[in-house]
Design an enzyme around this catalytic site. Sequence first.
Site, PDB file in Angstrom:
ATOM      1  N   THR A  58     -17.656  -5.704   4.866  1.00  0.00           N
ATOM      2  CA  THR A  58     -17.695  -5.149   3.516  1.00  0.00           C
ATOM      3  C   THR A  58     -17.927  -6.208   2.444  1.00  0.00           C
ATOM      4  O   THR A  58     -18.859  -6.081   1.646  1.00  0.00           O
ATOM      5  CB  THR A  58     -16.412  -4.348   3.233  1.00  0.00           C
ATOM      6  OG1 THR A  58     -16.326  -3.276   4.182  1.00  0.00           O
ATOM      7  CG2 THR A  58     -16.429  -3.776   1.828  1.00  0.00           C
ATOM      8  N   ASP A  98     -11.099   0.091   3.100  1.00  0.00           N
ATOM      9  CA  ASP A  98     -11.794   0.154   4.390  1.00  0.00           C
ATOM     10  C   ASP A  98     -11.063   1.129   5.314  1.00  0.00           C
ATOM     11  O   ASP A  98      -9.908   0.925   5.674  1.00  0.00           O
ATOM     12  CB  ASP A  98     -11.824  -1.237   5.023  1.00  0.00           C
ATOM     13  CG  ASP A  98     -12.849  -1.353   6.146  1.00  0.00           C
ATOM     14  OD1 ASP A  98     -13.033  -0.369   6.889  1.00  0.00           O
ATOM     15  OD2 ASP A  98     -13.454  -2.418   6.286  1.00  0.00           O
ATOM     16  N   HIS A 124     -13.581   5.008  14.121  1.00  0.00           N
ATOM     17  CA  HIS A 124     -13.839   5.580  12.806  1.00  0.00           C
ATOM     18  C   HIS A 124     -14.033   7.090  12.912  1.00  0.00           C
ATOM     19  O   HIS A 124     -14.308   7.624  13.993  1.00  0.00           O
ATOM     20  CB  HIS A 124     -15.106   4.977  12.199  1.00  0.00           C
ATOM     21  CG  HIS A 124     -15.006   3.510  11.951  1.00  0.00           C
ATOM     22  ND1 HIS A 124     -16.094   2.726  11.621  1.00  0.00           N
ATOM     23  CD2 HIS A 124     -13.944   2.659  11.977  1.00  0.00           C
ATOM     24  CE1 HIS A 124     -15.714   1.474  11.450  1.00  0.00           C
ATOM     25  NE2 HIS A 124     -14.409   1.406  11.679  1.00  0.00           N
ATOM     26  N   SER A 142     -18.757  -0.332   9.065  1.00  0.00           N
ATOM     27  CA  SER A 142     -18.563  -0.841   7.706  1.00  0.00           C
ATOM     28  C   SER A 142     -19.761  -1.614   7.169  1.00  0.00           C
ATOM     29  O   SER A 142     -19.948  -1.684   5.957  1.00  0.00           O
ATOM     30  CB  SER A 142     -17.325  -1.740   7.658  1.00  0.00           C
ATOM     31  OG  SER A 142     -16.164  -1.027   7.982  1.00  0.00           O
ATOM     32  N   HIS A 191     -15.647   4.544   5.191  1.00  0.00           N
ATOM     33  CA  HIS A 191     -15.628   5.570   6.238  1.00  0.00           C
ATOM     34  C   HIS A 191     -14.186   6.014   6.423  1.00  0.00           C
ATOM     35  O   HIS A 191     -13.257   5.443   5.834  1.00  0.00           O
ATOM     36  CB  HIS A 191     -16.186   5.015   7.557  1.00  0.00           C
ATOM     37  CG  HIS A 191     -15.493   3.761   7.996  1.00  0.00           C
ATOM     38  ND1 HIS A 191     -14.209   3.751   8.518  1.00  0.00           N
ATOM     39  CD2 HIS A 191     -15.877   2.448   7.959  1.00  0.00           C
ATOM     40  CE1 HIS A 191     -13.844   2.515   8.786  1.00  0.00           C
ATOM     41  NE2 HIS A 191     -14.828   1.705   8.453  1.00  0.00           N
ATOM     42  N   PHE A 202      -7.065 -17.803   2.519  1.00  0.00           N
ATOM     43  CA  PHE A 202      -5.630 -17.864   2.803  1.00  0.00           C
ATOM     44  C   PHE A 202      -5.258 -17.737   4.276  1.00  0.00           C
ATOM     45  O   PHE A 202      -4.108 -17.897   4.632  1.00  0.00           O
ATOM     46  CB  PHE A 202      -4.910 -16.788   1.991  1.00  0.00           C
ATOM     47  CG  PHE A 202      -5.125 -16.933   0.514  1.00  0.00           C
ATOM     48  CD1 PHE A 202      -4.477 -17.934  -0.203  1.00  0.00           C
ATOM     49  CD2 PHE A 202      -5.990 -16.086  -0.161  1.00  0.00           C
ATOM     50  CE1 PHE A 202      -4.686 -18.083  -1.559  1.00  0.00           C
ATOM     51  CE2 PHE A 202      -6.203 -16.228  -1.526  1.00  0.00           C
ATOM     52  CZ  PHE A 202      -5.553 -17.232  -2.228  1.00  0.00           C
ATOM     53  N   GLU A 203      -6.228 -17.413   5.111  1.00  0.00           N
ATOM     54  CA  GLU A 203      -5.971 -17.306   6.547  1.00  0.00           C
ATOM     55  C   GLU A 203      -7.195 -17.783   7.316  1.00  0.00           C
ATOM     56  O   GLU A 203      -8.323 -17.729   6.818  1.00  0.00           O
ATOM     57  CB  GLU A 203      -5.678 -15.862   6.959  1.00  0.00           C
ATOM     58  CG  GLU A 203      -4.279 -15.384   6.626  1.00  0.00           C
ATOM     59  CD  GLU A 203      -3.221 -15.937   7.568  1.00  0.00           C
ATOM     60  OE1 GLU A 203      -3.591 -16.551   8.594  1.00  0.00           O
ATOM     61  OE2 GLU A 203      -2.032 -15.765   7.284  1.00  0.00           O
ATOM     62  N   GLU A 238     -11.723  -5.254  -1.687  1.00  0.00           N
ATOM     63  CA  GLU A 238     -11.562  -4.489  -0.450  1.00  0.00           C
ATOM     64  C   GLU A 238     -10.131  -4.548   0.075  1.00  0.00           C
ATOM     65  O   GLU A 238      -9.558  -5.623   0.233  1.00  0.00           O
ATOM     66  CB  GLU A 238     -12.493  -5.027   0.645  1.00  0.00           C
ATOM     67  CG  GLU A 238     -12.392  -4.219   1.938  1.00  0.00           C
ATOM     68  CD  GLU A 238     -12.920  -4.950   3.163  1.00  0.00           C
ATOM     69  OE1 GLU A 238     -13.290  -4.257   4.130  1.00  0.00           O
ATOM     70  OE2 GLU A 238     -12.956  -6.199   3.162  1.00  0.00           O
ATOM     71  N   HIS A 268      -7.214   1.025  13.615  1.00  0.00           N
ATOM     72  CA  HIS A 268      -7.812   0.651  14.901  1.00  0.00           C
ATOM     73  C   HIS A 268      -6.736   0.335  15.944  1.00  0.00           C
ATOM     74  O   HIS A 268      -6.912   0.594  17.136  1.00  0.00           O
ATOM     75  CB  HIS A 268      -8.734  -0.558  14.730  1.00  0.00           C
ATOM     76  CG  HIS A 268     -10.091  -0.221  14.213  1.00  0.00           C
ATOM     77  ND1 HIS A 268     -10.895   0.760  14.768  1.00  0.00           N
ATOM     78  CD2 HIS A 268     -10.811  -0.734  13.178  1.00  0.00           C
ATOM     79  CE1 HIS A 268     -12.037   0.834  14.113  1.00  0.00           C
ATOM     80  NE2 HIS A 268     -12.015  -0.060  13.136  1.00  0.00           N
TER      81      HIS A 268
END
Length: 533
Positions: free
Chosen positions: A197, A84, A493, A134, A393, A302-303, A346, A355
């Site tokens: 995604t 990503d 992006h 995305s 992207h 996991f989170e 991903e 970002h």
Amino acid sequence: MIQKTLSAVLAALSTTAILGGALAFSSEGIAAAKDSGNDVSQLQDNQRSSHWFNEGQASLQQAISQPVNNKRGAARNVILFVGDGMGISTVTAARILAGQQQGLDGEEYRLSFEKMPFTGLIKTYNTNQQTPDSAGTATAMVTGVKTKAGFIGVDEVVDRGDCPASLKHGLTTALELAEQQGKSTGLVSTARITHATPAAAYAKVPERSWEFQAPEGCRDIAAQLVALPAGDGVDVVLGGGRRSFLPQEVTDREGKSGKRTDGRNLVNEWKQRYGDSAVYIEDQKGFDGLDLAATDKLLGLFESSHMRYEADRKNDVAGEPALHEMTAKAIDLLEKNDNGYFMLVEGGRIDHGHHAGNAYNALNDAVEMARAVQVAMDKTSAEDTLIIVTADHSHVMTIAGYPTRGNPILGKVVGNDSRGQAEDTPSLAADGKPYTTIGYTTGLGHAHYGDETDADMRYNNPIDSGRKDLSKLDTTAPGYHQDALVPLGSETHGGEDVGIWARGPGAHLLSGTNEQSFIFHVMAHSGGLLEED
């Protein structure tokens, strides 16, 4: 008139004489060059002995020997890796970083997927945006149809957020086709598994933010995953995003509450659907203790939100696996099916590092994705498995200045002197300040948190764009956030093409420059996902 004609004739004669002299001189020069042993019609000894030359010859022979398989259905397995935000500049910088982490200059290094035999370019625009998001790009890859930004599994005809209209404009995905053919399927991501995604592989919504709640008449993304009607649902799901599966009243072991307002516990619903052979895990201990022989379905969350950056993973309270570990475990489970499998993997946090304007985390997560690709290459055969690596992207990260060879990719620019040798001190810009090789066009701008490995800390402080004096700062530190030119609340992006690398049956079809939606058609053809394609 006569005067003009005469002038033209004299000019032509003069030009002929000049050219004749030049030709005569050129012939003499070539003869002299041959006498000196520098015959331009032959390769030079120092040329033949150059490692660059010999490596090029070896690469040519390797390329020539690559088999090309056009047969429909030749790929028993299809694995689509999506970095990503992993644009060309990110791949280049990650390559250099990975090489430097191994003690090399870095520029000569190649990431795992860069060794694949076939490479191309992919155009990433959405149907309504030059620079994409995305959701629309992932939808294009897994359905073969380009759509608007923010749309997941829905075509461009409807308006964003229009629930009733979207119900008639859903798109079938490669994962759903694989399920219907009796193949196993998997989703692996370091982002929330309900994020754009991975969600594009199974969900159909005209608004990507409907991860745990949707308007009446539509189902949220998490609910669609648990109740996926295609085949018997996704076999392996590993990633972040627990909060979208748990009601607000439930607090997980890391002290985070669920987000669902409908009271549903989708983890329990998933367990009820699949029974005793279904295993749910949420930490490293559970991951390490898996008995794959006794497991048919696997859900690992996991989170509460996204998984941690690879560089920050050691700080997780309950412990969580790396992307390459999740990829390995998923393949081990999926390959139990003799019919083969489709899997989407991903590297979701590459995007998030960018970002936040933090190249350190973005690049380290890109290096980790390359490890995951290597695992997949090692565990599969190019004879029956198509592996595709690409990005949804790019980002507006640049590699600039004229740094000397081997200069730390995260460091300040150190140029070369008049002899072509590295300078002793960083180069200075016209404002008298040093500058980094990597920078961002847009974003929050400068910050330095020392050894902090969570890039998201940047959002706790205000925008600080423009040039700063970096003379006394260690720009290679995990907590350094690069300068940004245009002040925005988040780096954006980029809109340029991204790379695509492939190995296995049908990989050669991805050469050249193609629309992002073309990826689906190659997977469908090579994987035999459609009866007619």
